[in-house]
Design a protein around this motif. Structure first.
Motif, PDB file in Angstrom:
ATOM      1  N   ALA A  42       1.238  23.132   3.787  1.00 50.93           N
ATOM      2  CA  ALA A  42       0.608  22.550   4.968  1.00 50.93           C
ATOM      3  C   ALA A  42      -0.733  23.219   5.244  1.00 50.93           C
ATOM      4  O   ALA A  42      -0.888  24.434   5.085  1.00 50.93           O
ATOM      5  CB  ALA A  42       1.531  22.698   6.175  1.00 50.93           C
ATOM      6  N   SER A  43      -1.708  22.390   5.647  1.00 48.13           N
ATOM      7  CA  SER A  43      -3.039  22.912   5.926  1.00 48.13           C
ATOM      8  C   SER A  43      -3.826  21.876   6.726  1.00 48.13           C
ATOM      9  O   SER A  43      -3.548  20.678   6.653  1.00 48.13           O
ATOM     10  CB  SER A  43      -3.779  23.243   4.622  1.00 48.13           C
ATOM     11  OG  SER A  43      -5.122  23.600   4.890  1.00 48.13           O
ATOM     12  N   LEU A  44      -4.800  22.352   7.488  1.00 49.44           N
ATOM     13  CA  LEU A  44      -5.718  21.472   8.220  1.00 49.44           C
ATOM     14  C   LEU A  44      -7.047  21.337   7.468  1.00 49.44           C
ATOM     15  O   LEU A  44      -8.065  20.975   8.053  1.00 49.44           O
ATOM     16  CB  LEU A  44      -5.975  22.017   9.620  1.00 49.44           C
ATOM     17  CG  LEU A  44      -4.772  22.070  10.569  1.00 49.44           C
ATOM     18  CD1 LEU A  44      -5.162  22.716  11.884  1.00 49.44           C
ATOM     19  CD2 LEU A  44      -4.208  20.675  10.812  1.00 49.44           C
ATOM     20  N   ARG A  45      -6.995  21.601   6.186  1.00 54.21           N
ATOM     21  CA  ARG A  45      -8.202  21.623   5.369  1.00 54.21           C
ATOM     22  C   ARG A  45      -8.960  20.322   5.421  1.00 54.21           C
ATOM     23  O   ARG A  45     -10.189  20.311   5.593  1.00 54.21           O
ATOM     24  CB  ARG A  45      -7.825  21.954   3.923  1.00 54.21           C
ATOM     25  CG  ARG A  45      -8.951  21.794   2.917  1.00 54.21           C
ATOM     26  CD  ARG A  45      -8.428  22.004   1.498  1.00 54.21           C
ATOM     27  NE  ARG A  45      -9.469  21.756   0.508  1.00 54.21           N
ATOM     28  CZ  ARG A  45      -9.268  21.788  -0.798  1.00 54.21           C
ATOM     29  NH1 ARG A  45      -8.049  22.077  -1.276  1.00 54.21           N
ATOM     30  NH2 ARG A  45     -10.254  21.535  -1.645  1.00 54.21           N
ATOM     31  N   TRP A  46      -8.263  19.209   5.317  1.00 53.48           N
ATOM     32  CA  TRP A  46      -8.944  17.920   5.209  1.00 53.48           C
ATOM     33  C   TRP A  46      -9.472  17.438   6.551  1.00 53.48           C
ATOM     34  O   TRP A  46     -10.427  16.650   6.598  1.00 53.48           O
ATOM     35  CB  TRP A  46      -8.014  16.887   4.581  1.00 53.48           C
ATOM     36  CG  TRP A  46      -7.495  17.361   3.260  1.00 53.48           C
ATOM     37  CD1 TRP A  46      -6.203  17.613   2.914  1.00 53.48           C
ATOM     38  CD2 TRP A  46      -8.292  17.699   2.111  1.00 53.48           C
ATOM     39  NE1 TRP A  46      -6.121  18.070   1.622  1.00 53.48           N
ATOM     40  CE2 TRP A  46      -7.392  18.131   1.104  1.00 53.48           C
ATOM     41  CE3 TRP A  46      -9.656  17.670   1.836  1.00 53.48           C
ATOM     42  CZ2 TRP A  46      -7.828  18.536  -0.139  1.00 53.48           C
ATOM     43  CZ3 TRP A  46     -10.087  18.072   0.587  1.00 53.48           C
ATOM     44  CH2 TRP A  46      -9.179  18.499  -0.385  1.00 53.48           C
ATOM     45  N   TYR A  47      -8.890  17.891   7.647  1.00 58.04           N
ATOM     46  CA  TYR A  47      -9.471  17.599   8.963  1.00 58.04           C
ATOM     47  C   TYR A  47     -10.795  18.343   9.123  1.00 58.04           C
ATOM     48  O   TYR A  47     -11.755  17.807   9.709  1.00 58.04           O
ATOM     49  CB  TYR A  47      -8.493  17.982  10.067  1.00 58.04           C
ATOM     50  CG  TYR A  47      -7.279  17.084  10.125  1.00 58.04           C
ATOM     51  CD1 TYR A  47      -7.286  15.934  10.904  1.00 58.04           C
ATOM     52  CD2 TYR A  47      -6.143  17.368   9.385  1.00 58.04           C
ATOM     53  CE1 TYR A  47      -6.180  15.098  10.957  1.00 58.04           C
ATOM     54  CE2 TYR A  47      -5.031  16.540   9.425  1.00 58.04           C
ATOM     55  CZ  TYR A  47      -5.058  15.409  10.209  1.00 58.04           C
ATOM     56  OH  TYR A  47      -3.963  14.571  10.244  1.00 58.04           O
ATOM     57  N   HIS A  48     -10.840  19.578   8.622  1.00 60.16           N
ATOM     58  CA  HIS A  48     -12.097  20.332   8.649  1.00 60.16           C
ATOM     59  C   HIS A  48     -13.142  19.664   7.763  1.00 60.16           C
ATOM     60  O   HIS A  48     -14.326  19.568   8.139  1.00 60.16           O
ATOM     61  CB  HIS A  48     -11.837  21.770   8.179  1.00 60.16           C
ATOM     62  CG  HIS A  48     -13.066  22.627   8.179  1.00 60.16           C
ATOM     63  ND1 HIS A  48     -13.688  23.047   9.340  1.00 60.16           N
ATOM     64  CD2 HIS A  48     -13.806  23.135   7.149  1.00 60.16           C
ATOM     65  CE1 HIS A  48     -14.756  23.781   9.028  1.00 60.16           C
ATOM     66  NE2 HIS A  48     -14.835  23.846   7.709  1.00 60.16           N
ATOM     67  N   ILE A 237      -9.737  10.697   4.006  1.00 61.81           N
ATOM     68  CA  ILE A 237      -9.374   9.385   4.543  1.00 61.81           C
ATOM     69  C   ILE A 237      -7.980   9.436   5.160  1.00 61.81           C
ATOM     70  O   ILE A 237      -7.707   8.773   6.162  1.00 61.81           O
ATOM     71  CB  ILE A 237      -9.462   8.321   3.433  1.00 61.81           C
ATOM     72  CG1 ILE A 237     -10.914   8.176   2.972  1.00 61.81           C
ATOM     73  CG2 ILE A 237      -8.928   6.980   3.906  1.00 61.81           C
ATOM     74  CD1 ILE A 237     -11.126   7.190   1.873  1.00 61.81           C
ATOM     75  N   ASN A 238      -7.081  10.227   4.561  1.00 60.18           N
ATOM     76  CA  ASN A 238      -5.763  10.405   5.166  1.00 60.18           C
ATOM     77  C   ASN A 238      -5.878  11.028   6.547  1.00 60.18           C
ATOM     78  O   ASN A 238      -5.181  10.634   7.489  1.00 60.18           O
ATOM     79  CB  ASN A 238      -4.893  11.291   4.274  1.00 60.18           C
ATOM     80  CG  ASN A 238      -4.426  10.580   3.023  1.00 60.18           C
ATOM     81  OD1 ASN A 238      -4.538   9.373   2.912  1.00 60.18           O
ATOM     82  ND2 ASN A 238      -3.904  11.342   2.070  1.00 60.18           N
ATOM     83  N   ALA A 239      -6.756  12.028   6.685  1.00 60.80           N
ATOM     84  CA  ALA A 239      -6.956  12.672   7.983  1.00 60.80           C
ATOM     85  C   ALA A 239      -7.533  11.685   9.002  1.00 60.80           C
ATOM     86  O   ALA A 239      -7.084  11.619  10.157  1.00 60.80           O
ATOM     87  CB  ALA A 239      -7.874  13.879   7.826  1.00 60.80           C
ATOM     88  N   LEU A 240      -8.511  10.884   8.557  1.00 66.62           N
ATOM     89  CA  LEU A 240      -9.097   9.893   9.460  1.00 66.62           C
ATOM     90  C   LEU A 240      -8.065   8.850   9.868  1.00 66.62           C
ATOM     91  O   LEU A 240      -7.980   8.473  11.051  1.00 66.62           O
ATOM     92  CB  LEU A 240     -10.286   9.227   8.775  1.00 66.62           C
ATOM     93  CG  LEU A 240     -11.002   8.138   9.579  1.00 66.62           C
ATOM     94  CD1 LEU A 240     -11.598   8.728  10.847  1.00 66.62           C
ATOM     95  CD2 LEU A 240     -12.088   7.478   8.731  1.00 66.62           C
ATOM     96  N   ALA A 241      -7.272   8.389   8.912  1.00 66.05           N
ATOM     97  CA  ALA A 241      -6.240   7.394   9.224  1.00 66.05           C
ATOM     98  C   ALA A 241      -5.207   7.975  10.186  1.00 66.05           C
ATOM     99  O   ALA A 241      -4.716   7.267  11.081  1.00 66.05           O
ATOM    100  CB  ALA A 241      -5.568   6.929   7.938  1.00 66.05           C
TER     101      ALA A 241
END
Length: 276
Positions: A42-48, A237-241
């Protein structure tokens, strides 16, 4: 008699088919791996990464602005069209007008996008407007096909409305304009809001028509997502969705809460009136 569990099983399968992909999308938006199928933690990498992706954020902001302008324009024109179909009776050209309103509902988007492109090119050659393809042509094209959905919603609400309320107001001396703004408009307000939300969603989601009528500097979010799929889907795109799903779910939950609250208030007022 024991009830059959088959309907519940089929319902569960249908709901899983609809919502399981969304759940997987949300889960993998927190995946630390760039792969969309391999979970490594788990990580918030793609939101960043999403926050730093200026192109995608600009496209998302442009899509929101286009959808807002489209929804407002479609509500005005769709409401007028619905009023004509529901209140003006059998006027000359009604069948043609109704057919023109209904055509965008069944016409393939490829045909409609090509037709609108030819219209804009011809108009530019004849009168010089619109100058090129961009945000303006996208908004005009989206209003053209979304106003039909709004007109159908408004017409359905007006047909089921009690006309005696408007007639009573006019019998008391109210002018047609005042009858509309004081009586008709508040009654059809939920339908107008529904039409606005429907037009907003259709505009925000449209890809085919937008691809025909867009130009340089007017790349919307669906176009970015589609091009990313062809070149390799980015995890951002997963984070945006996921953010979009969260916003939509919050809006639906808030609307349900307000509707339930209004229903409780109405029941309480009716019970108090009954005791009196």
């Amino acid at each position: 008699m024991k009830k059959s569990r088959l309907p519940m099983v089929l319902l569960g399968v249908g709901l899983a088919f609809l919502y399981l992909p969304i759940v997987l999308l949300v889960v993998y938006s927190f995946n630390d791996n760039r792969s969309l199928t391999v979970w490594t933690g788990a990580s918030l990498r793609w939101y960043h990464e999403l926050i730093q992706d200026g192109q995608m954020l600009e496209a998302a902001w442009l899509s929101l602005r286009i959808a807002f302008a489209t929804a407002c324009g479609a509500v005005v024109l769709g409401t007028l069209a619905g009023l004509m179909l529901a209140r003006f009776g059998a006027f000359r050209g009604r069948a043609l007008f109704a057919g023109m309103i209904s055509a965008p509902l069944v016409m393939p988007e490829v045909i409609m996008g090509l037709a609108l492109l030819l219209l804009f090119v011809s108009a530019e050659q004849l009168i010089g407007w619109p100058a090129g393809r961009g945000v303006l042509t996208i908004v005009l094209a989206h209003i053209t096909f979304t106003m039909s959905f709004v007109a159908v919603v408004i017409q359905s609400r007006l047909v089921s409305m009690d006309v005696s309320l408007e007639e009573a107001a006019m019998d008391l001396g109210a002018r047609p304009a005042k009858v509309f703004f004081v009586i008709t408009l508040p009654i059809i307000a939920p339908a107008i809001v529904s039409g606005w939300l429907l037009a907003f969603t259709l505009s925000l989601d449209d890809l085919v028509i937008t691809s025909f009528v867009s130009g340089p500097g007017s790349t919307t979010l669906p176009m970015i997502v589609f091009s990313s799929i062809r070149l390799g889907l980015k995890p951002e795109i997963n984070a945006l969705a996921t953010i979009v799903v969260a916003v939509v779910a919050t809006g639906i939950g808030l609307a349900g809460f307000l509707e339930a609250r209004r229903a409780r208030i109405r029941e309480r007022e009716e019970s108090q009136a009954g005791r009196v």
